[in-house]
Design a protein around this motif. Structure first.
Motif, PDB file in Angstrom:
ATOM      1  N   PRO A  58       4.209  -2.811 -82.312  1.00 28.26           N
ATOM      2  CA  PRO A  58       3.401  -2.172 -83.365  1.00 28.26           C
ATOM      3  C   PRO A  58       2.051  -1.706 -82.824  1.00 28.26           C
ATOM      4  O   PRO A  58       1.370  -2.428 -82.104  1.00 28.26           O
ATOM      5  CB  PRO A  58       3.229  -3.287 -84.413  1.00 28.26           C
ATOM      6  CG  PRO A  58       4.340  -4.240 -84.136  1.00 28.26           C
ATOM      7  CD  PRO A  58       4.569  -4.200 -82.660  1.00 28.26           C
ATOM      8  N   LYS A  59       1.703  -0.483 -83.166  1.00 27.21           N
ATOM      9  CA  LYS A  59       0.441   0.106 -82.729  1.00 27.21           C
ATOM     10  C   LYS A  59      -0.519   0.178 -83.908  1.00 27.21           C
ATOM     11  O   LYS A  59      -0.165   0.657 -84.977  1.00 27.21           O
ATOM     12  CB  LYS A  59       0.671   1.512 -82.168  1.00 27.21           C
ATOM     13  CG  LYS A  59       1.564   1.512 -80.930  1.00 27.21           C
ATOM     14  CD  LYS A  59       1.760   2.923 -80.408  1.00 27.21           C
ATOM     15  CE  LYS A  59       2.653   2.927 -79.175  1.00 27.21           C
ATOM     16  NZ  LYS A  59       2.880   4.305 -78.661  1.00 27.21           N
ATOM     17  N   THR A  60      -1.702  -0.336 -83.687  1.00 23.33           N
ATOM     18  CA  THR A  60      -2.725  -0.329 -84.739  1.00 23.33           C
ATOM     19  C   THR A  60      -3.330   1.060 -84.838  1.00 23.33           C
ATOM     20  O   THR A  60      -3.566   1.747 -83.837  1.00 23.33           O
ATOM     21  CB  THR A  60      -3.817  -1.347 -84.425  1.00 23.33           C
ATOM     22  OG1 THR A  60      -4.382  -1.045 -83.148  1.00 23.33           O
ATOM     23  CG2 THR A  60      -3.245  -2.755 -84.402  1.00 23.33           C
ATOM     24  N   SER A  61      -3.590   1.505 -86.025  1.00 23.94           N
ATOM     25  CA  SER A  61      -4.191   2.828 -86.274  1.00 23.94           C
ATOM     26  C   SER A  61      -5.441   2.640 -87.115  1.00 23.94           C
ATOM     27  O   SER A  61      -5.536   1.722 -87.936  1.00 23.94           O
ATOM     28  CB  SER A  61      -3.204   3.753 -86.988  1.00 23.94           C
ATOM     29  OG  SER A  61      -2.804   3.184 -88.228  1.00 23.94           O
ATOM     30  N   PHE A  62      -6.388   3.524 -86.900  1.00 26.34           N
ATOM     31  CA  PHE A  62      -7.645   3.457 -87.630  1.00 26.34           C
ATOM     32  C   PHE A  62      -7.496   4.150 -88.985  1.00 26.34           C
ATOM     33  O   PHE A  62      -6.845   5.191 -89.120  1.00 26.34           O
ATOM     34  CB  PHE A  62      -8.759   4.133 -86.824  1.00 26.34           C
ATOM     35  CG  PHE A  62      -9.036   3.442 -85.523  1.00 26.34           C
ATOM     36  CD1 PHE A  62      -9.846   2.314 -85.478  1.00 26.34           C
ATOM     37  CD2 PHE A  62      -8.470   3.899 -84.347  1.00 26.34           C
ATOM     38  CE1 PHE A  62     -10.090   1.666 -84.284  1.00 26.34           C
ATOM     39  CE2 PHE A  62      -8.722   3.257 -83.146  1.00 26.34           C
ATOM     40  CZ  PHE A  62      -9.524   2.138 -83.121  1.00 26.34           C
ATOM     41  N   THR A  63      -8.163   3.574 -89.965  1.00 26.16           N
ATOM     42  CA  THR A  63      -8.138   4.131 -91.320  1.00 26.16           C
ATOM     43  C   THR A  63      -9.287   5.115 -91.482  1.00 26.16           C
ATOM     44  O   THR A  63     -10.442   4.791 -91.201  1.00 26.16           O
ATOM     45  CB  THR A  63      -8.272   3.007 -92.362  1.00 26.16           C
ATOM     46  OG1 THR A  63      -7.229   2.052 -92.133  1.00 26.16           O
ATOM     47  CG2 THR A  63      -8.180   3.567 -93.765  1.00 26.16           C
ATOM     48  N   SER A  64      -8.935   6.329 -91.894  1.00 29.01           N
ATOM     49  CA  SER A  64      -9.971   7.353 -92.093  1.00 29.01           C
ATOM     50  C   SER A  64     -10.706   7.090 -93.401  1.00 29.01           C
ATOM     51  O   SER A  64     -10.111   6.691 -94.404  1.00 29.01           O
ATOM     52  CB  SER A  64      -9.341   8.753 -92.114  1.00 29.01           C
ATOM     53  OG  SER A  64      -8.384   8.832 -93.155  1.00 29.01           O
ATOM     54  N   VAL A  65     -12.016   7.299 -93.385  1.00 24.22           N
ATOM     55  CA  VAL A  65     -12.857   7.063 -94.559  1.00 24.22           C
ATOM     56  C   VAL A  65     -13.248   8.414 -95.141  1.00 24.22           C
ATOM     57  O   VAL A  65     -13.740   9.297 -94.427  1.00 24.22           O
ATOM     58  CB  VAL A  65     -14.113   6.255 -94.173  1.00 24.22           C
ATOM     59  CG1 VAL A  65     -14.999   6.034 -95.397  1.00 24.22           C
ATOM     60  CG2 VAL A  65     -13.702   4.936 -93.541  1.00 24.22           C
ATOM     61  N   ALA A  66     -13.028   8.581 -96.411  1.00 23.71           N
ATOM     62  CA  ALA A  66     -13.354   9.842 -97.074  1.00 23.71           C
ATOM     63  C   ALA A  66     -14.863   9.974 -97.258  1.00 23.71           C
ATOM     64  O   ALA A  66     -15.578   8.984 -97.410  1.00 23.71           O
ATOM     65  CB  ALA A  66     -12.644   9.917 -98.430  1.00 23.71           C
ATOM     66  N   ASP A  67     -15.321  11.212 -97.207  1.00 28.43           N
ATOM     67  CA  ASP A  67     -16.744  11.488 -97.397  1.00 28.43           C
ATOM     68  C   ASP A  67     -17.047  11.502 -98.896  1.00 28.43           C
ATOM     69  O   ASP A  67     -17.170  12.546 -99.542  1.00 28.43           O
ATOM     70  CB  ASP A  67     -17.108  12.843 -96.772  1.00 28.43           C
ATOM     71  CG  ASP A  67     -17.075  12.776 -95.252  1.00 28.43           C
ATOM     72  OD1 ASP A  67     -17.248  11.666 -94.720  1.00 28.43           O
ATOM     73  OD2 ASP A  67     -16.870  13.824 -94.603  1.00 28.43           O
ATOM     74  N   THR A  68     -17.142  10.307 -99.444  1.00 28.17           N
ATOM     75  CA  THR A  68     -17.488  10.198-100.858  1.00 28.17           C
ATOM     76  C   THR A  68     -18.985  10.428-101.042  1.00 28.17           C
ATOM     77  O   THR A  68     -19.761  10.369-100.075  1.00 28.17           O
ATOM     78  CB  THR A  68     -17.105   8.804-101.364  1.00 28.17           C
ATOM     79  OG1 THR A  68     -17.839   7.824-100.604  1.00 28.17           O
ATOM     80  CG2 THR A  68     -15.606   8.545-101.180  1.00 28.17           C
ATOM     81  N   PRO A  69     -19.423  10.702-102.249  1.00 33.58           N
ATOM     82  CA  PRO A  69     -20.870  10.891-102.472  1.00 33.58           C
ATOM     83  C   PRO A  69     -21.702   9.695-102.028  1.00 33.58           C
ATOM     84  O   PRO A  69     -22.802   9.858-101.502  1.00 33.58           O
ATOM     85  CB  PRO A  69     -20.952  11.122-103.976  1.00 33.58           C
ATOM     86  CG  PRO A  69     -19.617  11.687-104.341  1.00 33.58           C
ATOM     87  CD  PRO A  69     -18.644  11.022-103.449  1.00 33.58           C
ATOM     88  N   GLN A  76     -27.176  10.182 -95.155  1.00 31.79           N
ATOM     89  CA  GLN A  76     -28.445  10.896 -95.212  1.00 31.79           C
ATOM     90  C   GLN A  76     -29.623   9.939 -95.149  1.00 31.79           C
ATOM     91  O   GLN A  76     -30.650  10.224 -94.490  1.00 31.79           O
ATOM     92  CB  GLN A  76     -28.499  11.723 -96.516  1.00 31.79           C
ATOM     93  CG  GLN A  76     -29.707  12.636 -96.630  1.00 31.79           C
ATOM     94  CD  GLN A  76     -29.686  13.757 -95.620  1.00 31.79           C
ATOM     95  OE1 GLN A  76     -28.627  14.078 -95.078  1.00 31.79           O
ATOM     96  NE2 GLN A  76     -30.835  14.351 -95.364  1.00 31.79           N
ATOM     97  N   GLN A  77     -29.502   8.789 -95.792  1.00 38.98           N
ATOM     98  CA  GLN A  77     -30.578   7.805 -95.774  1.00 38.98           C
ATOM     99  C   GLN A  77     -30.790   7.262 -94.357  1.00 38.98           C
ATOM    100  O   GLN A  77     -31.919   7.084 -93.897  1.00 38.98           O
ATOM    101  CB  GLN A  77     -30.253   6.678 -96.751  1.00 38.98           C
ATOM    102  CG  GLN A  77     -31.372   5.640 -96.890  1.00 38.98           C
ATOM    103  CD  GLN A  77     -31.034   4.575 -97.910  1.00 38.98           C
ATOM    104  OE1 GLN A  77     -29.993   4.648 -98.550  1.00 38.98           O
ATOM    105  NE2 GLN A  77     -31.913   3.597 -98.066  1.00 38.98           N
ATOM    106  N   SER A  78     -29.701   6.983 -93.633  1.00 41.73           N
ATOM    107  CA  SER A  78     -29.821   6.499 -92.254  1.00 41.73           C
ATOM    108  C   SER A  78     -30.469   7.550 -91.360  1.00 41.73           C
ATOM    109  O   SER A  78     -31.299   7.230 -90.491  1.00 41.73           O
ATOM    110  CB  SER A  78     -28.436   6.140 -91.712  1.00 41.73           C
ATOM    111  OG  SER A  78     -27.842   5.125 -92.493  1.00 41.73           O
ATOM    112  N   LYS A  79     -30.137   8.800 -91.583  1.00 42.85           N
ATOM    113  CA  LYS A  79     -30.724   9.875 -90.783  1.00 42.85           C
ATOM    114  C   LYS A  79     -32.221   9.991 -91.035  1.00 42.85           C
ATOM    115  O   LYS A  79     -33.018  10.176 -90.102  1.00 42.85           O
ATOM    116  CB  LYS A  79     -30.012  11.185 -91.105  1.00 42.85           C
ATOM    117  CG  LYS A  79     -30.443  12.348 -90.244  1.00 42.85           C
ATOM    118  CD  LYS A  79     -29.619  13.584 -90.581  1.00 42.85           C
ATOM    119  CE  LYS A  79     -30.043  14.771 -89.712  1.00 42.85           C
ATOM    120  NZ  LYS A  79     -29.255  15.992 -90.028  1.00 42.85           N
ATOM    121  N   MET A  80     -32.605   9.850 -92.301  1.00 48.96           N
ATOM    122  CA  MET A  80     -34.031   9.930 -92.642  1.00 48.96           C
ATOM    123  C   MET A  80     -34.802   8.759 -92.032  1.00 48.96           C
ATOM    124  O   MET A  80     -35.915   8.924 -91.512  1.00 48.96           O
ATOM    125  CB  MET A  80     -34.203   9.948 -94.167  1.00 48.96           C
ATOM    126  CG  MET A  80     -33.704  11.223 -94.829  1.00 48.96           C
ATOM    127  SD  MET A  80     -33.809  11.177 -96.632  1.00 48.96           S
ATOM    128  CE  MET A  80     -35.558  10.960 -96.864  1.00 48.96           C
TER     129      MET A  80
END
Length: 236
Positions: A58-69, A76-80
């Protein structure tokens, strides 16, 4: 008591037991969970305490995270925050033309050496300027006269008893050796205290035959004498 097989739940006897993945297996039951290919301790791969072959591991796969609001807001807060920290660091270091360097022992040694060189250079320039203004000019590259008085032999009037050293005469050549002469045809290293060592080409003089295999003689090059093997030399 013999343990049970993790695959067939039957008793596993020592002759057919495989201990792997914290479980006990029959040699035939230790197979891939998907293709049922028989495995061994060299080609198996364990996942969640189950054996697999290399193809069906079995190969582990990464779960994609949706760009929710919410995720966009956090991004944006981390960038600021990063920009604010950058501006603060820039204002702190503003006007500084150098970077802070740790004062290590090696840097302290280099700094001390540079200070000593600067002091020596300063004193040299000061002495040159003072001698040039007060004293008479000196011609450069003027060799200094040797003030050490030269050696003078004692006057003839002084009563010294002088005796010339006697001239050593050359040592007389050694008398010609008597007996048979042989030449070494091989190198030989003495194996006992009564034997003598020699090299290929050495002359062996004063040779006396002891028996068919051994002789007694003196190596002309080293002056050492003793027994030597007869098959290592030839008559001259």
């Amino acid at each position: 008591m013999n343990p049970l097989c993790s695959r067939c739940n039957r008793v596993v006897y020592p002759t057919e037991k495989v201990n792997c993945l914290d479980k006990y297996w029959h040699k035939g039951c230790f197979s891939c969970e998907v293709c049922k290919m028989t495995l061994n301790m060299k080609n198996y791969k364990g996942f969640e305490k189950r054996p697999y072959c290399n193809a069906h591991y079995p190969k582990t796969s990464f779960t994609s995270v949706a760009d929710t609001p919410e995720n966009l807001r956090l991004k944006q807060q981390s960038k600021m925050q990063s920009q604010v920290l950058y501006k603060e660091e820039f204002e702190k270091n503003k006007g500084r033309g150098f970077s802070v360097v740790a004062d290590t022992p090696e840097l302290q040694r280099i700094k001390k050496t540079q200070d000593q060189i600067s002091n020596i250079k300063y004193h040299e320039d000061f002495e040159k300027s003072r001698m040039g203004g007060d004293g008479p000019p000196q011609h450069p590259h003027t060799p200094q006269q040797n003030t050490t008085p030269a050696y003078q032999p004692p006057a003839a009037s002084q009563n010294y008893h002088y005796e010339p050293e006697p001239v050593r005469q050359a040592a007389a050549a050694p008398p010609p050796s008597s007996g048979k002469r042989y030449r070494a045809v091989y190198d030989y290293t003495a194996a006992d205290e009564d034997e003598v060592s020699f090299l290929d080409g050495d002359l062996i003089v004063d040779v006396q035959q002891i028996d068919e295999g051994w002789m007694y003689g003196r190596v002309e090059r080293t002056g050492q004498q003793g027994m030597l093997p007869a098959n290592y030399v030839e008559a001259i």
